[in-house]
Design a protein around this motif. Structure first.
Motif, PDB file in Angstrom:
ATOM      1  N   UNK A  78     -28.740  80.999 -20.523  1.00 46.58           N
ATOM      2  CA  UNK A  78     -29.873  81.826 -20.097  1.00 46.58           C
ATOM      3  C   UNK A  78     -31.107  80.969 -19.814  1.00 46.58           C
ATOM      4  N   UNK A  79     -31.359  79.993 -20.683  1.00 52.99           N
ATOM      5  CA  UNK A  79     -32.537  79.142 -20.509  1.00 52.99           C
ATOM      6  C   UNK A  79     -32.461  78.343 -19.217  1.00 52.99           C
ATOM      7  N   UNK A  80     -31.303  77.741 -18.933  1.00 49.81           N
ATOM      8  CA  UNK A  80     -31.173  76.924 -17.733  1.00 49.81           C
ATOM      9  C   UNK A  80     -31.089  77.763 -16.458  1.00 49.81           C
ATOM     10  N   UNK A  81     -30.761  79.026 -16.609  1.00 50.20           N
ATOM     11  CA  UNK A  81     -30.721  79.917 -15.453  1.00 50.20           C
ATOM     12  C   UNK A  81     -32.136  80.225 -14.958  1.00 50.20           C
ATOM     13  N   UNK A  82     -33.098  80.188 -15.885  1.00 48.33           N
ATOM     14  CA  UNK A  82     -34.463  80.607 -15.556  1.00 48.33           C
ATOM     15  C   UNK A  82     -35.503  79.494 -15.631  1.00 48.33           C
ATOM     16  N   UNK A  83     -35.143  78.304 -16.158  1.00 51.06           N
ATOM     17  CA  UNK A  83     -36.162  77.285 -16.365  1.00 51.06           C
ATOM     18  C   UNK A  83     -35.721  75.883 -16.021  1.00 51.06           C
TER      19      UNK A  83
END
Length: 279
Positions: A78-83
């Motif tokens: 989730x983190x790498x999908x958005x940041x």
């Protein structure tokens, strides 16, 4: 802390930054994380008959760590999908050393001298400098929240594995059994995303598997270090990987801005020096 242990953990830090860059650069991060898990499991499965199993007392820790890793992969995806890598990675890793050090006091009765605490705080502060650079500009707050969740998962499995491997009676056996258990993570991801896996370009399949092998080697080195050094010190040294990840984010993915990175690297280097002097 011996020089050998310091070098082992710093090597693991470089390897860890590399495999995170592999995941960040993939078009389908969830599937690539499944391949990373498979890259853990397959070599371990081959090696396990020659290595042998740890004692039964270690298996509750292996099961607990495996379950925590499910949460880790979810938050990381989730983190790498958005940041950006250069912001998400420092947030998730920066909180870990202090959390692990406090957890080691509570669950392992492991108290550190003041110089070690100063070193750990320096490393977390240096990492914090990196994460503050892009907040509010290139990173969504969803990514920030997921990065904090990732950090909590990292601290949790770091403590569980640190205690488990010390009880294992077979260091390599614990590492292999832990990695074999990740076959369930890979199986779940591929069972629910098979068409996405089939559509993934082959170069990313090989990159994911290679990233898994690199990641496994990195964490194996860290687990070994936890048998010869305090958990909080090992965790802090491992998180120096954020310096390498930040540089990769700037040079590989063109992430910016570039300011504050030298300051952060200097603060982290001071922290590493202080930890290297810890006895």
């Amino acid at each position: 802390m011996t020089l050998q242990a310091v070098l082992i953990v710093l090597t693991a830090a470089v390897l860890h930054a590399l495999w995170n860059a592999v995941v960040k650069g993939a078009p389908d991060k969830a599937v690539v994380l499944g391949l990373v898990a498979l890259g853990h499991a397959v070599p371990a499965l081959i090696a396990l008959p020659f290595i042998g199993l740890p004692v039964w007392a270690a298996f509750p820790f292996i099961i607990g760590s495996t379950l925590i890793h499910w949460g880790y992969y979810w938050f990381l995806n989730t983190a790498y999908k958005h940041g950006d890598l250069s912001v998400v990675y420092p947030i998730s890793r920066g909180m870990t050393p202090i959390l692990v050090t406090v957890g080691a006091i509570l669950f392992a009765g492991e108290f550190l001298p003041p110089i070690a605490w100063v070193g750990i705080v320096c490393i977390s502060a240096g990492i914090g400098c990196l994460s503050l650079v892009g907040l509010g500009r290139n990173t969504s707050w969803v990514a920030v929240a997921a990065a904090f969740g990732t950090g909590l998962m990292i601290a949790s499995y770091s403590i569980v594995d640190g205690i488990g491997i010390r009880l294992s009676g077979n260091i390599l056996g614990y590492i292999a059994a832990l990695f074999v258990a990740e076959i369930f993570v890979a199986g779940f991801i591929f069972a629910t995303r098979w068409q996405r896996f089939v559509a993934l370009p082959r170069r990313y399949v090989w990159a994911g598997l290679t990233g898994g092998v690199i990641s496994g080697l990195a964490y194996g080195l860290v687990l070994y270090a936890k048998t010869v050094a305090p958990l909080g010190v090992v965790s802090a040294l491992r998180e120096s990987s954020v310096i390498f990840a930040s540089l990769i984010g700037v040079m590989w993915f063109g992430e910016g801005p570039k300011s504050n990175r030298l300051l952060a690297a200097t603060i982290v280097a001071i922290g590493i020096g202080l930890l290297a002097m810890t006895r």
